[in-house]
Motif scaffolding. Structure first.
Motif, mmCIF file in Angstrom:
data_model
loop_
_atom_site.group_PDB
_atom_site.id
_atom_site.type_symbol
_atom_site.label_atom_id
_atom_site.label_comp_id
_atom_site.label_asym_id
_atom_site.label_seq_id
_atom_site.Cartn_x
_atom_site.Cartn_y
_atom_site.Cartn_z
ATOM 1 N N THR A 100 116.130 -78.503 -0.147
ATOM 2 C CA THR A 100 115.075 -77.686 -0.748
ATOM 3 C C THR A 100 115.415 -76.198 -0.652
ATOM 4 O O THR A 100 114.625 -75.351 -1.067
ATOM 5 C CB THR A 100 113.710 -77.957 -0.082
ATOM 6 N N ALA A 101 116.589 -75.883 -0.114
ATOM 7 C CA ALA A 101 117.043 -74.490 -0.080
ATOM 8 C C ALA A 101 117.222 -73.973 -1.506
ATOM 9 O O ALA A 101 117.470 -74.748 -2.432
ATOM 10 C CB ALA A 101 118.365 -74.373 0.679
ATOM 11 N N THR A 102 117.124 -72.676 -1.667
ATOM 12 C CA THR A 102 117.306 -72.072 -2.983
ATOM 13 C C THR A 102 118.792 -71.838 -3.256
ATOM 14 O O THR A 102 119.589 -71.684 -2.321
ATOM 15 C CB THR A 102 116.587 -70.716 -3.082
ATOM 16 N N PRO A 103 119.161 -71.787 -4.534
ATOM 17 C CA PRO A 103 120.552 -71.448 -4.854
ATOM 18 C C PRO A 103 120.960 -70.092 -4.272
ATOM 19 O O PRO A 103 122.088 -69.925 -3.822
ATOM 20 C CB PRO A 103 120.575 -71.418 -6.388
ATOM 21 N N GLU A 104 120.034 -69.140 -4.245
ATOM 22 C CA GLU A 104 120.336 -67.810 -3.707
ATOM 23 C C GLU A 104 120.677 -67.879 -2.220
ATOM 24 O O GLU A 104 121.596 -67.204 -1.744
ATOM 25 C CB GLU A 104 119.167 -66.851 -3.938
ATOM 26 N N ALA A 105 119.938 -68.701 -1.472
ATOM 27 C CA ALA A 105 120.178 -68.822 -0.030
ATOM 28 C C ALA A 105 121.517 -69.509 0.236
ATOM 29 O O ALA A 105 122.264 -69.104 1.132
ATOM 30 C CB ALA A 105 119.035 -69.576 0.638
ATOM 31 N N HIS A 163 123.743 -77.442 -8.107
ATOM 32 C CA HIS A 163 122.935 -77.465 -9.323
ATOM 33 C C HIS A 163 121.581 -78.085 -8.993
ATOM 34 O O HIS A 163 121.463 -78.902 -8.081
ATOM 35 C CB HIS A 163 123.641 -78.211 -10.461
ATOM 36 N N MET A 164 120.594 -77.655 -9.750
ATOM 37 C CA MET A 164 119.240 -78.163 -9.538
ATOM 38 C C MET A 164 119.121 -79.561 -10.127
ATOM 39 O O MET A 164 119.675 -79.845 -11.179
ATOM 40 C CB MET A 164 118.197 -77.247 -10.182
ATOM 41 N N THR A 165 118.410 -80.418 -9.408
ATOM 42 C CA THR A 165 118.087 -81.753 -9.875
ATOM 43 C C THR A 165 116.575 -81.924 -9.762
ATOM 44 O O THR A 165 115.910 -81.089 -9.126
ATOM 45 C CB THR A 165 118.780 -82.842 -9.014
ATOM 46 N N PRO A 166 115.997 -82.972 -10.314
ATOM 47 C CA PRO A 166 114.560 -83.202 -10.142
ATOM 48 C C PRO A 166 114.159 -83.389 -8.671
ATOM 49 O O PRO A 166 113.005 -83.194 -8.313
ATOM 50 C CB PRO A 166 114.298 -84.487 -10.934
ATOM 51 N N ASN A 167 115.142 -83.725 -7.816
ATOM 52 C CA ASN A 167 114.855 -83.971 -6.402
ATOM 53 C C ASN A 167 115.268 -82.834 -5.479
ATOM 54 O O ASN A 167 115.215 -82.978 -4.262
ATOM 55 C CB ASN A 167 115.547 -85.259 -5.952
ATOM 56 N N GLY A 168 115.690 -81.710 -6.029
ATOM 57 C CA GLY A 168 116.106 -80.571 -5.215
ATOM 58 C C GLY A 168 117.468 -80.062 -5.627
ATOM 59 O O GLY A 168 118.034 -80.491 -6.630
ATOM 60 N N LEU A 169 117.972 -79.153 -4.818
ATOM 61 C CA LEU A 169 119.275 -78.548 -5.082
ATOM 62 C C LEU A 169 120.378 -79.469 -4.553
ATOM 63 O O LEU A 169 120.377 -79.841 -3.379
ATOM 64 C CB LEU A 169 119.369 -77.180 -4.394
#
Length: 146
Positions: free
Chosen positions: A12-17, A91-97
């Motif tokens: 659930t971390a962000t791509p930026e993090a 990459h983002m998925t429906p279940n998280g990064l």
């Protein structure tokens, strides 16, 4: 010939993090238990040269070959008769990064290096990806991880 192994984890971390962990040299040794030190220019750029020192091995020169913020990072180490690369993708998925780290060895001696060093590097990928994603989450909320 190419030898490759990879490990992927959802977070659930962000791509930026995650991107910050990938491009901050001080974070590399925190996120990789086998690594003692990493140094490279910040901000990292394609063609930039740095070095990594694993526990018990001499320093290795790294060269960044790909930097796509929020998506991909790769660097390589030249070996006699082969190139050792570390492709990172998210990459983002429906279940998280989805965060993937890989080790790839190419060149005439790829199979030999896969046996000599690739397998042990690949065995460490799950721990590294877990630490990157855990520490990225902790960074986002201001926690300190052990």
């Amino acid at each position: 010939m190419t030898w490759r192994r990879e490990y992927t984890q959802l977070t659930t971390a962000t791509p930026e993090a995650v991107w910050k962990r990938w491009t901050t040299p001080e974070d590399w040794a925190t996120d990789d238990p086998d690594l003692r030190e990493a140094t490279f220019p910040v901000p990292a750029r394609v063609g930039a040269v740095g070095r990594v020192v694993n526990h018990g091995t001499p320093a290795q020169k790294i060269v960044f070959t790909e930097l796509q913020p929020g998506y991909a990072m790769n660097f390589r180490i030249s070996l006699p008769g082969a190139t050792l690369s570390f492709p990172h993708r998210m990459h983002m998925t429906p279940n998280g990064l989805s965060v993937t780290h890989a080790v790839e060895i190419s060149g005439p001696l790829a199979k030999l290096y896969g046996l000599l060093v690739g397998r042990s590097i690949a065995a460490g990928l799950p721990a590294v990806v877990r630490l990157v994603t855990t520490n990225a989450l902790a960074d986002a909320v201001g926690w300190t991880t052990p």
